[in-house]
Motif scaffolding. Structure first.
Motif, PDB file in Angstrom:
ATOM      1  N   CYS A  43      -2.452   7.173   5.152  1.00  0.00           N
ATOM      2  CA  CYS A  43      -2.983   8.039   4.098  1.00  0.00           C
ATOM      3  C   CYS A  43      -4.480   7.816   3.913  1.00  0.00           C
ATOM      4  O   CYS A  43      -4.967   6.699   4.062  1.00  0.00           O
TER       5      CYS A  43
ATOM      6  N   CYS B 255      -0.656   2.226   5.740  1.00  0.00           N
ATOM      7  CA  CYS B 255      -0.175   3.555   6.149  1.00  0.00           C
ATOM      8  C   CYS B 255      -1.380   4.401   6.540  1.00  0.00           C
ATOM      9  O   CYS B 255      -2.512   3.963   6.408  1.00  0.00           O
TER      10      CYS B 255
ATOM     11  N   CYS C  45       3.174   4.120   0.833  1.00  0.00           N
ATOM     12  CA  CYS C  45       2.344   3.748  -0.319  1.00  0.00           C
ATOM     13  C   CYS C  45       2.951   4.199  -1.644  1.00  0.00           C
ATOM     14  O   CYS C  45       2.365   3.973  -2.696  1.00  0.00           O
TER      15      CYS C  45
ATOM     16  N   THR D  73      -0.545  10.401  -0.440  1.00  0.00           N
ATOM     17  CA  THR D  73       0.584   9.471  -0.552  1.00  0.00           C
ATOM     18  C   THR D  73       1.611   9.752   0.539  1.00  0.00           C
ATOM     19  O   THR D  73       1.626  10.837   1.133  1.00  0.00           O
ATOM     20  N   CYS D  74       2.451   8.751   0.801  1.00  0.00           N
ATOM     21  CA  CYS D  74       3.515   8.882   1.786  1.00  0.00           C
ATOM     22  C   CYS D  74       4.610   7.899   1.382  1.00  0.00           C
ATOM     23  O   CYS D  74       4.450   7.158   0.404  1.00  0.00           O
TER      24      CYS D  74
ATOM     25  N   LYS E  32      -5.513   3.872   4.430  1.00  0.00           N
ATOM     26  CA  LYS E  32      -5.036   2.758   3.614  1.00  0.00           C
ATOM     27  C   LYS E  32      -4.653   1.542   4.471  1.00  0.00           C
ATOM     28  O   LYS E  32      -4.627   1.620   5.691  1.00  0.00           O
TER      29      LYS E  32
HETATM   30 ZN    ZN Z   1       0.617   6.341   2.413  1.00  0.00          ZN
END
Ligand code: ZN
Ligand code: ADP
Ligand code: MG
Length: 500
Positions: A27, A25, A43, A39-40, A22
């Motif tokens: 991900c 980040c 995001c 996801t993290c 992304k």
């Molecule tokens: Zn993320």
């Protein structure tokens, strides 16, 4: 008497970039995972998390900007666009308002010669602005800017209107938004412009640009004005049209709606409208008056991006040969028809395979035939894109050589090709392992011919009585008896000798 009107169109095109991760980040951007698997904290907008810019996004944006004749903004930065919506967990989108990475570009489009997409778009409803025309017209469409931003997540609503679920896998997927000048005047020009952008971006490998799947999305801004007028009329915006057909329909429908308003003495209101391609009409979503104030401000979590000349030079040096240049070079280098060149260069993957396979076997026309006929047929049958081709140029060249050296005949080659198309199988090995080699021993073929003649007295009589077509049937019988492994030319020759 009604006036003549001119349509004025400007596009905002969003393109999802083909980065592995992304924009802010680490991900994955891979499509099709379980909801919220990618996801993290960044995001999903967790407090205290900090974005880190993905360098590849900047390089793709620069590459597209350079290919579309833009100036690269040496000192560019990110801004926050504030709004609340459940698919946007930060309550702001990181975008670029004040200093977008690219500005002041253009692309050259060609109209007059209908592309396949334009022809298909025409089939449905009568696209009044598209006419078959053989004279090719060239024109520049200005690009106001290209900026980088992040995509939002996705809301999924249940069928009962009770529950809405959110999937943040798409949240933070990198986008570029390409904003054109209001330079287009017809649906034909709009499609030519989108095709041009798509070709450039696909050649760069920056995105697959699929309208249907949303990796390319176009918002159409449209106004009309009396022919000869120098001022623009009030525009409306139609969002997220996802096919060339619906774009063509939406332009036609909106143009007519605006003309009707003006003709009846009314005023067009600046608003966002949604085009319904099944009802063939648009309806208002929101007007400029209730448009939100996004309260843009520079994002304090991200440093401005300073782009050095060396970096630009590096990106420039890595640009591929684009389609127009390739077409010109092919015309010089290969003895193949213009039609073949058009088709082969419509995909960079196909062009790469063509060049490499021709280099190996030295038979460009034969390579081109395999691409244009069997490859296109199988791609269509399996609903695949040229980008998904798996067979290697080396194996295609090998297959051509197997036919040339009479190891296999054409129909066996087609069978082998189908296998090769799926698994990039080595054709020589496959032919060996499956005993598909052609019978090149004339004695053996002659024996089969004699047997066939003995078993088919009626056809023999027909042939001798002047029915030349009967020989075709006999050749077919020989091929059948030889399990497809004879050379039809040889069989034909021997049969004629035996019957004369
Ligand atoms: Zn993320
Ligand atoms: P906004 O800031 O409201 O989004 P922009 O000036 O950025 O407006 O323009 C958005 C898009 O609308 C651009 O692609 C531009 O070319 C197009 N556009 C602007 N004015 C007109 C007009 N009068 N008719 C058609 N398209 C227009
Ligand atoms: Mg805008």
């Amino acid at each position: 008497m009604s006036k003549e009107y001119e349509t004025v169109i400007g596009l905002e095109v969003h393109v999802e970039l083909a980065t592995k991760t992304k924009i802010f980040c680490g991900c994955s951007t891979a499509f099709g995972a379980e909801p919220n698997a990618h996801t993290c904290p960044v995001c999903t907008g967790m407090p205290g998390s900090l974005p880190v810019l993905n360098k590849q996004v900047v390089e793709y944006a620069m590459a597209v900007g350079l290919a579309t004749n833009c100036d690269i903004t040496r000192h560019c930065k990110f801004d926050r666009k504030n709004y609340f919506y459940p698919d946007n967990p930060q309550n702001y989108q990181i975008s670029q308002l004040y200093l977008p990475i690219c500005r002041n570009g253009y692309v050259e489009i060609e109209t007059g010669k209908l592309s396949e997409n334009q022809k298909n778009a025409l089939k449905g409803k009568n696209g009044s602005e598209i006419t078959e025309n053989t004279e090719v017209k060239r024109k520049k469409v200005g690009i106001h800017e290209i900026h980088m931003e992040e995509d939002a997540g996705k809301l999924v609503h249940d069928d009962w209107g009770e529950v809405s679920l959110v999937d943040y896998n798409r949240s933070g997927v990198p986008l570029i938004e390409i904003v054109s000048e209001p330079d287009m005047r017809s649906a034909e020009e709009v499609i030519a412009y989108l095709e041009k952008l798509r070709m450039i971006i696909q050649y760069l490998g920056a995105s697959d640009c699929k309208l249907q799947e949303g990796s390319m999305r176009a918002d159409v801004n449209l106004s009309v004005r009396a022919v000869g007028s120098t001022e623009f009329g009030t525009r409306t915006e139609m969002k997220n049209l996802n096919s060339f057909t619906s774009i063509t329909h939406a332009i036609e429908g909106e143009r007519n709606r605006q003309i009707d308003i003006l003709e009846s003495g009314g005023k067009v209101i600046q608003e966002t409208r949604r085009w319904d391609d099944t009802k063939f009409e648009s309806y208002a979503m929101r007007s400029k008056e209730d448009a939100q104030d996004y309260r843009y401000f520079p994002d304090p979590d991200l440093l401005p991006v300073d782009i050095a000349d060396e970096w630009i030079e590096k990106v420039k040096a890595a640009q591929p040969e684009f389609r127009e240049a390739k077409i010109e070079r092919y015309k010089q280098e290969y003895q193949i028809p213009d039609y073949d060149i058009e088709l082969i260069t419509s995909s960079k993957r196909m062009a790469d395979i063509f060049e490499e396979a021709s280099g190996i076997c030295g038979q460009p026309k034969k390579v081109s035939n395999w691409l244009m006929v069997e490859t296109m047929r199988l791609l269509k049958e399996k609903s695949m894109d040229p980008d998904q081709i798996r067979f290697s140029p080396a194996n295609l060249a090998k297959l051509i050589e197997l036919v040339d050296s009479k190891v296999i005949n054409n129909s066996t080659a087609k069978e082998v090709f189908e296998v090769m198309f799926d698994n990039d199988t080595d054709p020589a090995k496959y032919v060996e392992e499956h005993g598909m080699k052609q019978e090149n021993d004339e004695g053996a073929v002659k024996a089969i011919c004699e047997k066939v003649i003995a078993e088919n007295p009626q056809s023999v009589a027909d042939y001798k009585g002047g029915k030349d077509k009967a020989i075709g049937f006999l050749v077919g019988q020989v091929m059948k008896a030889a399990k497809g492994k004879a050379d039809p030319g040889t069989a034909n020759k021997i049969l004629k000798e035996l019957l004369s």
